[in-house]
Write an enzyme that holds these catalytic residues in place. Structure first.
Site, PDB file in Angstrom:
ATOM      1  N   THR A  32      11.676   3.050  15.960  1.00 23.63           N
ATOM      2  CA  THR A  32      10.292   3.490  16.112  1.00 23.63           C
ATOM      3  C   THR A  32       9.524   2.507  16.995  1.00 23.63           C
ATOM      4  O   THR A  32       9.765   1.300  16.927  1.00 23.63           O
ATOM      5  CB  THR A  32       9.641   3.547  14.710  1.00 23.63           C
ATOM      6  OG1 THR A  32      10.385   4.472  13.920  1.00 23.63           O
ATOM      7  CG2 THR A  32       8.192   3.984  14.769  1.00 23.63           C
ATOM      8  N   ASP A  88      16.431  -0.530  17.902  1.00 23.65           N
ATOM      9  CA  ASP A  88      15.040  -0.502  17.441  1.00 23.65           C
ATOM     10  C   ASP A  88      14.226  -1.568  18.173  1.00 23.65           C
ATOM     11  O   ASP A  88      14.793  -2.439  18.851  1.00 23.65           O
ATOM     12  CB  ASP A  88      15.007  -0.759  15.920  1.00 23.65           C
ATOM     13  CG  ASP A  88      13.832  -0.064  15.253  1.00 23.65           C
ATOM     14  OD1 ASP A  88      12.780   0.097  15.908  1.00 23.65           O
ATOM     15  OD2 ASP A  88      13.951   0.306  14.077  1.00 23.65           O
ATOM     16  N   GLY A  89      12.923  -1.501  18.019  1.00 25.05           N
ATOM     17  CA  GLY A  89      12.035  -2.513  18.583  1.00 25.05           C
ATOM     18  C   GLY A  89      11.760  -3.615  17.556  1.00 25.05           C
ATOM     19  O   GLY A  89      12.340  -3.627  16.471  1.00 25.05           O
ATOM     20  N   LYS A 101       9.471  -6.880  11.689  1.00 25.46           N
ATOM     21  CA  LYS A 101       9.237  -5.503  12.110  1.00 25.46           C
ATOM     22  C   LYS A 101       8.212  -4.854  11.179  1.00 25.46           C
ATOM     23  O   LYS A 101       7.884  -5.407  10.146  1.00 25.46           O
ATOM     24  CB  LYS A 101      10.545  -4.696  12.054  1.00 25.46           C
ATOM     25  CG  LYS A 101      11.539  -5.105  13.116  1.00 25.46           C
ATOM     26  CD  LYS A 101      12.783  -4.233  13.128  1.00 25.46           C
ATOM     27  CE  LYS A 101      12.550  -2.764  13.138  1.00 25.46           C
ATOM     28  NZ  LYS A 101      11.646  -2.277  14.191  1.00 25.46           N
ATOM     29  N   GLY A 102       7.753  -3.679  11.578  1.00 25.70           N
ATOM     30  CA  GLY A 102       6.831  -2.937  10.706  1.00 25.70           C
ATOM     31  C   GLY A 102       5.461  -2.735  11.297  1.00 25.70           C
ATOM     32  O   GLY A 102       4.560  -2.242  10.616  1.00 25.70           O
ATOM     33  N   GLY A 104       4.633  -0.542  13.202  1.00 30.09           N
ATOM     34  CA  GLY A 104       4.386   0.903  13.131  1.00 30.09           C
ATOM     35  C   GLY A 104       4.549   1.441  11.722  1.00 30.09           C
ATOM     36  O   GLY A 104       4.618   2.657  11.524  1.00 30.09           O
ATOM     37  N   GLU A 110      13.560   1.795   8.846  1.00 26.75           N
ATOM     38  CA  GLU A 110      14.265   1.051   9.902  1.00 26.75           C
ATOM     39  C   GLU A 110      15.298   0.102   9.291  1.00 26.75           C
ATOM     40  O   GLU A 110      16.390  -0.072   9.836  1.00 26.75           O
ATOM     41  CB  GLU A 110      13.255   0.254  10.736  1.00 26.75           C
ATOM     42  CG  GLU A 110      12.356   1.158  11.571  1.00 26.75           C
ATOM     43  CD  GLU A 110      11.219   0.428  12.265  1.00 26.75           C
ATOM     44  OE1 GLU A 110      10.769   0.913  13.302  1.00 26.75           O
ATOM     45  OE2 GLU A 110      10.768  -0.619  11.767  1.00 26.75           O
TER      46      GLU A 110
HETATM   47  C1  5RP Z   1       7.756  -0.089  13.811  1.00 25.01           C
HETATM   48  C2  5RP Z   1       8.337  -1.304  14.398  1.00 25.01           C
HETATM   49  C3  5RP Z   1       8.365  -1.378  15.883  1.00 25.01           C
HETATM   50  O1  5RP Z   1       9.679  -1.375  16.304  1.00 25.01           O
HETATM   51  C4  5RP Z   1       7.645  -2.637  16.323  1.00 25.01           C
HETATM   52  O2  5RP Z   1       6.321  -2.578  15.845  1.00 25.01           O
HETATM   53  C5  5RP Z   1       7.642  -2.787  17.841  1.00 25.01           C
HETATM   54  O3  5RP Z   1       6.875  -1.802  18.435  1.00 25.01           O
HETATM   55  P1  5RP Z   1       6.625  -1.747  20.009  1.00 25.01           P
HETATM   56  O4  5RP Z   1       7.953  -1.554  20.646  1.00 25.01           O
HETATM   57  O5  5RP Z   1       5.698  -0.558  20.170  1.00 25.01           O
HETATM   58  O6  5RP Z   1       5.961  -3.034  20.432  1.00 25.01           O
HETATM   59  O7  5RP Z   1       8.802  -2.198  13.738  1.00 25.01           O
HETATM   60  O8  5RP Z   1       7.644  -0.204  12.429  1.00 25.01           O
END
Ligand code: 5RP
Length: 231
Positions: A32, A88-89, A101-102, A104, A110
């Site tokens: 996400t 994942d990001g 993470k988190g 989002g 995740e």
């Molecule tokens: C979502 C996450 C995302 O992977 C994290 O916030 C990174 O987001 P972005 O790539 O938009 O900077 O952990 O829960």
């Protein structure tokens, strides 16, 4: 609040580079956020152009919607409990490849998805890479337990703040129907120990410290570095 316009080119570079890891026949966790969204879009292109044929397991409604738009075949953990790969990001990654993470509010799914995968890859731009973690730690909390969790997090030295909605009054509600607290622990010297202490608090659903990252795809000015976990 995340600045989604910042580092867009770097996010694209890292996100698209990791799409090359996906091969036909794989089951792949789809993360996400705005960085891994580039991976998902690139995978959509590869399906169209190369006939790439794989199944995805999304970690959120956001990832699911994007994957559907990109015509990625979806499956579930019930049907495919063992994933080949999860991408994942991250909000922050330290030099030992511990991750927060988190951002989002999707870290619970995740974590479940990434822990179900043989290999977990994170895509990030250079601004996320630090010597030591100092990012607020998102903690998903059962709404019924909010006061107890808040007290216990303070006992651990944290400063918890209930995450509030934008364009919605009151708290953010996760895809699982829970609240999220963002907890400031200052510099986190020992992420593994902190994670071990947050886990048993009654009412904590999941925290955003990840210790299972295998490879980091990090976009730098000269290209994408692939950093493998040594510990
Ligand atoms: C979502 C996450 C995302 O992977 C994290 O916030 C990174 O987001 P972005 O790539 O938009 O900077 O952990 O829960």
């Amino acid at each position: 609040m995340k600045d989604v316009s910042a580092n867009t080119d770097s996010k694209k570079l890292a996100g698209e580079a990791a799409a090359s890891l996906v091969k036909s026949g794989m089951v792949v966790g789809l993360g996400t956020g705005s960085t891994v969204a580039w991976t998902i879009k690139k995978l959509g292109l590869r399906i169209e152009e190369e006939g790439l044929d794989f199944c995805g397991i999304p970690t959120s409604f956001q990832a699911q919607n994007l994957a559907i738009q990109c015509k990625i075949r979806l499956t579930t953990l019930d049907q495919h409990p063992d994933l080949d790969l999860a991408i994942d990001g991250a909000d922050q990654v330290d030099s030992d490849l511990f991750v927060v993470k988190g951002g989002g509010a999707a870290h619970t799914r995740e974590k479940v998805v990434s822990c179900s995968a043989k290999k977990f890859v994170v895509v990030a731009d250079e601004s996320k890479f630090v010597e030591k973690l100092d990012h607020d730690v998102p903690v998903e909390v059962l709404p019924f337990a909010v006061k107890l969790v808040e007290k216990r997090l303070k006992d651990l030295g944290g400063v918890p703040a209930l995450r509030l909605g934008k364009m919605k009054d009151g708290p953010v509600i996760t895809d699982n129907g829970n609240f999220v607290m963002d907890v400031d622990f200052g510099v986190i010297d020992n992420p593994k120990e902190l994670a071990r202490r947050i886990c048993p608090i009654p009412g904590v659903v999941e925290h955003g410290i990840f210790d299972n990252l295998d490879e980091l795809y990090l976009a730098r000015s000269k290209g994408v570095d692939i950093i493998k976990r040594k510990r």
